[in-house]
Write a protein that holds these residues in place. Structure first.
Motif, PDB file in Angstrom:
ATOM      1  N   ASN A  58       3.427  -9.921  -9.219  1.00 21.03           N
ATOM      2  CA  ASN A  58       2.362  -8.938  -9.451  1.00 21.03           C
ATOM      3  C   ASN A  58       2.766  -7.826 -10.409  1.00 21.03           C
ATOM      4  N   LEU A  59       3.403  -8.215 -11.497  1.00 24.75           N
ATOM      5  CA  LEU A  59       3.708  -7.241 -12.539  1.00 24.75           C
ATOM      6  C   LEU A  59       2.466  -7.045 -13.399  1.00 24.75           C
ATOM      7  N   ILE A  60       2.472  -5.960 -14.161  1.00 20.49           N
ATOM      8  CA  ILE A  60       1.337  -5.698 -15.029  1.00 20.49           C
ATOM      9  C   ILE A  60       1.613  -6.304 -16.402  1.00 20.49           C
ATOM     10  N   PRO A  61       0.792  -7.283 -16.801  1.00 21.77           N
ATOM     11  CA  PRO A  61       1.043  -7.969 -18.062  1.00 21.77           C
ATOM     12  C   PRO A  61       0.857  -7.017 -19.240  1.00 21.77           C
ATOM     13  N   ARG A  62       1.433  -7.381 -20.366  1.00 22.35           N
ATOM     14  CA  ARG A  62       1.318  -6.612 -21.613  1.00 22.35           C
ATOM     15  C   ARG A  62       2.014  -5.259 -21.536  1.00 22.35           C
ATOM     16  N   MET A  63       2.690  -4.988 -20.424  1.00 23.32           N
ATOM     17  CA  MET A  63       3.478  -3.762 -20.368  1.00 23.32           C
ATOM     18  C   MET A  63       4.950  -4.166 -20.305  1.00 23.32           C
ATOM     19  N   SER A  64       5.805  -3.261 -20.730  1.00 22.43           N
ATOM     20  CA  SER A  64       7.220  -3.595 -20.841  1.00 22.43           C
ATOM     21  C   SER A  64       7.902  -3.542 -19.476  1.00 22.43           C
ATOM     22  N   GLU A  70      16.105  -6.645 -22.613  1.00 21.05           N
ATOM     23  CA  GLU A  70      15.710  -5.381 -23.236  1.00 21.05           C
ATOM     24  C   GLU A  70      14.679  -4.672 -22.358  1.00 21.05           C
ATOM     25  N   PRO A  71      14.894  -3.391 -22.056  1.00 23.53           N
ATOM     26  CA  PRO A  71      13.918  -2.675 -21.217  1.00 23.53           C
ATOM     27  C   PRO A  71      12.539  -2.579 -21.860  1.00 23.53           C
ATOM     28  N   THR A  72      12.482  -2.705 -23.182  1.00 22.84           N
ATOM     29  CA  THR A  72      11.200  -2.557 -23.862  1.00 22.84           C
ATOM     30  C   THR A  72      10.486  -3.890 -24.024  1.00 22.84           C
ATOM     31  N   ARG A  73      11.101  -4.965 -23.520  1.00 18.49           N
ATOM     32  CA  ARG A  73      10.460  -6.270 -23.663  1.00 18.49           C
ATOM     33  C   ARG A  73       9.267  -6.390 -22.729  1.00 18.49           C
ATOM     34  N   ARG A  74       8.219  -7.069 -23.213  1.00 18.61           N
ATOM     35  CA  ARG A  74       7.056  -7.267 -22.354  1.00 18.61           C
ATOM     36  C   ARG A  74       7.350  -8.281 -21.268  1.00 18.61           C
ATOM     37  N   VAL A  75       6.735  -8.090 -20.102  1.00 19.91           N
ATOM     38  CA  VAL A  75       7.155  -8.864 -18.936  1.00 19.91           C
ATOM     39  C   VAL A  75       6.606 -10.288 -18.879  1.00 19.91           C
ATOM     40  N   GLU A  76       5.538 -10.590 -19.654  1.00 23.61           N
ATOM     41  CA  GLU A  76       4.914 -11.893 -19.408  1.00 23.61           C
ATOM     42  C   GLU A  76       5.819 -13.097 -19.667  1.00 23.61           C
ATOM     43  N   ASN A  77       6.702 -13.021 -20.651  1.00 26.12           N
ATOM     44  CA  ASN A  77       7.495 -14.239 -20.897  1.00 26.12           C
ATOM     45  C   ASN A  77       8.902 -14.168 -20.328  1.00 26.12           C
ATOM     46  N   SER A  81      11.618 -14.962 -17.315  1.00 22.18           N
ATOM     47  CA  SER A  81      11.723 -16.065 -16.353  1.00 22.18           C
ATOM     48  C   SER A  81      11.338 -15.545 -14.969  1.00 22.18           C
ATOM     49  N   GLY A  82      11.093 -16.469 -14.041  1.00 23.14           N
ATOM     50  CA  GLY A  82      10.681 -16.074 -12.691  1.00 23.14           C
ATOM     51  C   GLY A  82      11.690 -15.134 -12.033  1.00 23.14           C
ATOM     52  N   GLY A  83      12.974 -15.470 -12.153  1.00 25.44           N
ATOM     53  CA  GLY A  83      14.011 -14.646 -11.546  1.00 25.44           C
ATOM     54  C   GLY A  83      14.044 -13.256 -12.160  1.00 25.44           C
ATOM     55  N   GLN A  84      13.863 -13.204 -13.501  1.00 29.85           N
ATOM     56  CA  GLN A  84      13.841 -11.898 -14.175  1.00 29.85           C
ATOM     57  C   GLN A  84      12.631 -11.079 -13.735  1.00 29.85           C
ATOM     58  N   LYS A  85      11.482 -11.754 -13.621  1.00 31.99           N
ATOM     59  CA  LYS A  85      10.278 -11.043 -13.189  1.00 31.99           C
ATOM     60  C   LYS A  85      10.479 -10.465 -11.793  1.00 31.99           C
ATOM     61  N   GLN A  86      11.085 -11.265 -10.905  1.00 29.12           N
ATOM     62  CA  GLN A  86      11.264 -10.781  -9.540  1.00 29.12           C
ATOM     63  C   GLN A  86      12.225  -9.600  -9.521  1.00 29.12           C
ATOM     64  N   ARG A  87      13.197  -9.613 -10.434  1.00 30.31           N
ATOM     65  CA  ARG A  87      14.102  -8.459 -10.513  1.00 30.31           C
ATOM     66  C   ARG A  87      13.362  -7.209 -10.968  1.00 30.31           C
ATOM     67  N   VAL A  88      12.452  -7.385 -11.936  1.00 27.04           N
ATOM     68  CA  VAL A  88      11.645  -6.234 -12.369  1.00 27.04           C
ATOM     69  C   VAL A  88      10.838  -5.703 -11.179  1.00 27.04           C
ATOM     70  N   ALA A  89      10.261  -6.628 -10.416  1.00 29.22           N
ATOM     71  CA  ALA A  89       9.443  -6.222  -9.270  1.00 29.22           C
ATOM     72  C   ALA A  89      10.299  -5.494  -8.232  1.00 29.22           C
ATOM     73  N   ILE A  90      11.539  -5.950  -8.049  1.00 33.94           N
ATOM     74  CA  ILE A  90      12.419  -5.274  -7.087  1.00 33.94           C
ATOM     75  C   ILE A  90      12.807  -3.895  -7.615  1.00 33.94           C
ATOM     76  N   ALA A  91      13.057  -3.827  -8.929  1.00 37.11           N
ATOM     77  CA  ALA A  91      13.385  -2.523  -9.523  1.00 37.11           C
ATOM     78  C   ALA A  91      12.213  -1.556  -9.354  1.00 37.11           C
ATOM     79  N   ARG A  92      10.985  -2.073  -9.499  1.00 37.01           N
ATOM     80  CA  ARG A  92       9.802  -1.224  -9.302  1.00 37.01           C
ATOM     81  C   ARG A  92       9.776  -0.689  -7.863  1.00 37.01           C
ATOM     82  N   ALA A  93      10.181  -1.550  -6.909  1.00 36.95           N
ATOM     83  CA  ALA A  93      10.219  -1.111  -5.518  1.00 36.95           C
ATOM     84  C   ALA A  93      11.364  -0.115  -5.291  1.00 36.95           C
TER      85      ALA A  93
END
Ligand code: ATP
Ligand code: MG
Lengths: 252, 245
Positions: free
Chosen positions: B90-96, B139-146, B148-160
């Motif tokens: 549940n990340l926000i697409p088109r945002m870094s 890169e912290p400025t990279r957009r989240v949509e592309n 990998s699944g593991g990377q996305k989940q890490r972003v989501a955990i960092a958000r938490a």
């Protein structure tokens, strides 16, 4: 006949009947093209083009683009917040939802031409009533399209936003706008293109711009100017389509 | 700290309640895994904890205060102190990456600050620290949509993490990841859990992961609590009861 069911055959029949009936009403008759040469004669009067007034007609074209641009831009700016109220999943209240939907359908159901006629009585002739007429209709059209995009948006990000404790409207904005943005832009450019054609029509009722010039030149038999008008119009439409396409590519 | 008292949830139009008369209590420091078959009510249970799902009967209490009786302000306090991690990120697409992480602070800030993206240097630093903690190397400025699944989940955990949570909720946080990545993510969750002395309540389908990481396992079946105990006691008999029929 494995591909077709009986019911599909029936539907086909209905469409055929409707088509024939419509042809009657519209006096659709290809044999009328017998007098094709007349059209050739007529078109030959369009040339050579009278390029003397090209600078003036060019500024009139810019006016047309301005009418269309403002008409769609202000339409979008007003439609965007309304569409969040007109979407089931983001509307603040059922009554607000119903009222906004109704308001948008109303605006959509009144053609720009009619808005133009009504506004003439208060605003007088000129491009300003044309802009307002296009804005009003576009609020209705864009509001509906965008509210449908909002309803189709993935609700995951919205959940995440409520889970972090964001205010509802902030959460909706951040979760949904990025998802629908490319489509919103697409719709905007499509409406821009349509608005150019509409502002031509509004020229007939004194809306100004190249449409009004075309109308005047036609009525006064200045066909060598008519050809210039038509050329400018074609260039304009192609240009907007091209630029819109480029920007969409960038965004998606 | 978190207490369910006779909680039932009946979805509109459903014949059977998704949660039935559930009473349970969670304390600080517990790492709880929730097991159960598909449709057992795990997601419903997790979503009741922070009030994303309102209950039909009973009460959910935080420090002896019922969620239903809280003011909107107190409710917001609960939400922003709860880091929730979802199966589909549940990340926000088109945002870094870093923008997504900063949205974790939305509950702490004024609306206009959120709207305009006004984050001070401390806040931006803490976003970068969160990236480090979850061992994200993109890169912290990279957009989240592309990602990998593991990377996305890490972003989501960092958000938490940036929420500075007291509670971690996970609704199958590793279900869309390969087994290796899933285990690494669980390590990360457990580590953070211990470092910050949280309450963590996490749904999993993988019993192995639950037994390896949990300090307490609960099992749901058709909305009822059928097991609550230590991982060692979750034996084959309980396993069969949880997952059969
Ligand atoms: N929004 C809803 N409306 C109606 N029924 C729902 C809704 N969400 C869940 N249910 C029903 O409630 C029950 C419990 O669902 P829940 O999602 O909590 O199960 P789960 O244990 O998380 O399953 P899974 O492992 O497949 O995610 C199911 O029978 C489901 O069909
Ligand atoms: Mg679930």
């Amino acid at each position: 006949m494995v591909w077709f069911k009986k019911r599909q055959f029936f539907v086909f029949l209905i469409i055929a009947v409707l088509a024939v009936y419509s042809m009657r009403l519209t006096e659709f008759d290809l044999s009328k093209f017998r007098d094709f040469e007349n059209m050739g004669d007529f078109l030959s009067k369009w040339f050579p083009m009278n390029t003397d007034s090209l600078p003036y007609l060019f500024t009139e074209s810019v006016l047309t683009i301005s009418i269309a641009f403002l008409g769609s831009l202000f339409g979008l700016i007003i439609a965007l917040p309304l569409s969040f109220q007109a979407a089931r999943n983001t509307s603040g209240h059922r009554l607000i939802f119903a009222a906004t939907r109704f308001y948008l359908s109303f605006l959509r159901s009144v053609p720009e031409f009619v808005f133009g006629l009504i506004l003439l009585t208060t605003l007088g002739l000129g491009p300003f009533p044309a802009v307002i007429a296009i804005v009003l209709h576009n609020i209705g059209v864009l509001g509906k399209l965008i509210s449908e995009l909002i309803e189709a948006a993935d609700k995951g990000p919205m959940e995440a936003m409520s889970a972090v404790g964001a205010k509802r409207w902030i959460g909706n904005l951040f979760a949904i706008l990025p998802q629908i943005w490319p489509n919103v832009l697409s719709q905007f450019f499509y409406r821009f293109e349509v608005a150019i054609r509409t502002s031509l029509i509004l020229g007939l009722i004194g809306g100004g711009g190249i449409g009004q010039q075309l109308f005047i030149h036609f009525k006064t038999f200045q066909y060598q100017l008519v050809s210039v008008d038509v050329l400018l119009i074609m260039i304009m439409v192609i240009l907007v389509d091209y630029i819109g396409g480029k920007i969409r590519e960038k965004v998606i | 700290m978190i207490k369910f008292e006779n909680v039932s949830v009946l979805y509109p139009g459903a014949a059977e309640p998704a949660l039935k008369d559930l009473s349970i209590h969670f304390n600080q420091g517990e790492f709880v895994c929730v097991l159960g078959k598909s449709g057992a009510g795990k997601s419903t249970f997790i979503r009741c904890i922070n009030g994303l799902q309102p209950v039909s009967e009973g009460t959910v209490k935080w420090n002896d205060k019922s969620l239903a009786e809280m003011t909107p302000k107190e409710n917001l306090e609960v939400r922003r102190k709860t880091g929730m991690i979802f199966q589909h990120f549940n990340l926000i697409p088109r945002m870094s990456v870093v923008q997504n992480i900063l949205t974790g602070l939305f509950g702490y800030k004024k609306s206009y600050e959120n709207l305009l993206g006004l984050f001070d240097s401390n806040e931006r630093m803490s976003a970068l620290e969160a990236i480090d903690q979850v061992e994200l190397t993109v890169e912290p400025t990279r957009r989240v949509e592309n990602l990998s699944g593991g990377q996305k989940q890490r972003v989501a955990i960092a958000r938490a993490l940036i929420q500075n949570p007291k509670v971690f909720l996970g609704d199958e946080p590793v279900a869309s990841l390969d087994p290796g990545t899933a285990e690494r993510i669980f390590h990360l969750l457990k580590e953070t859990h211990i470092k910050r002395n949280l309450v963590s309540i996490i749904n999993v389908h993988d019993v192995g992961l639950a037994k390896k990481f949990a300090t307490r396992i609960i099992a749901l079946k058709k909305g009822k609590l059928i097991f609550d105990g230590s991982p060692e006691n979750f034996d084959e008999k309980v396993y069969a009861e949880t997952y059969n029929q």
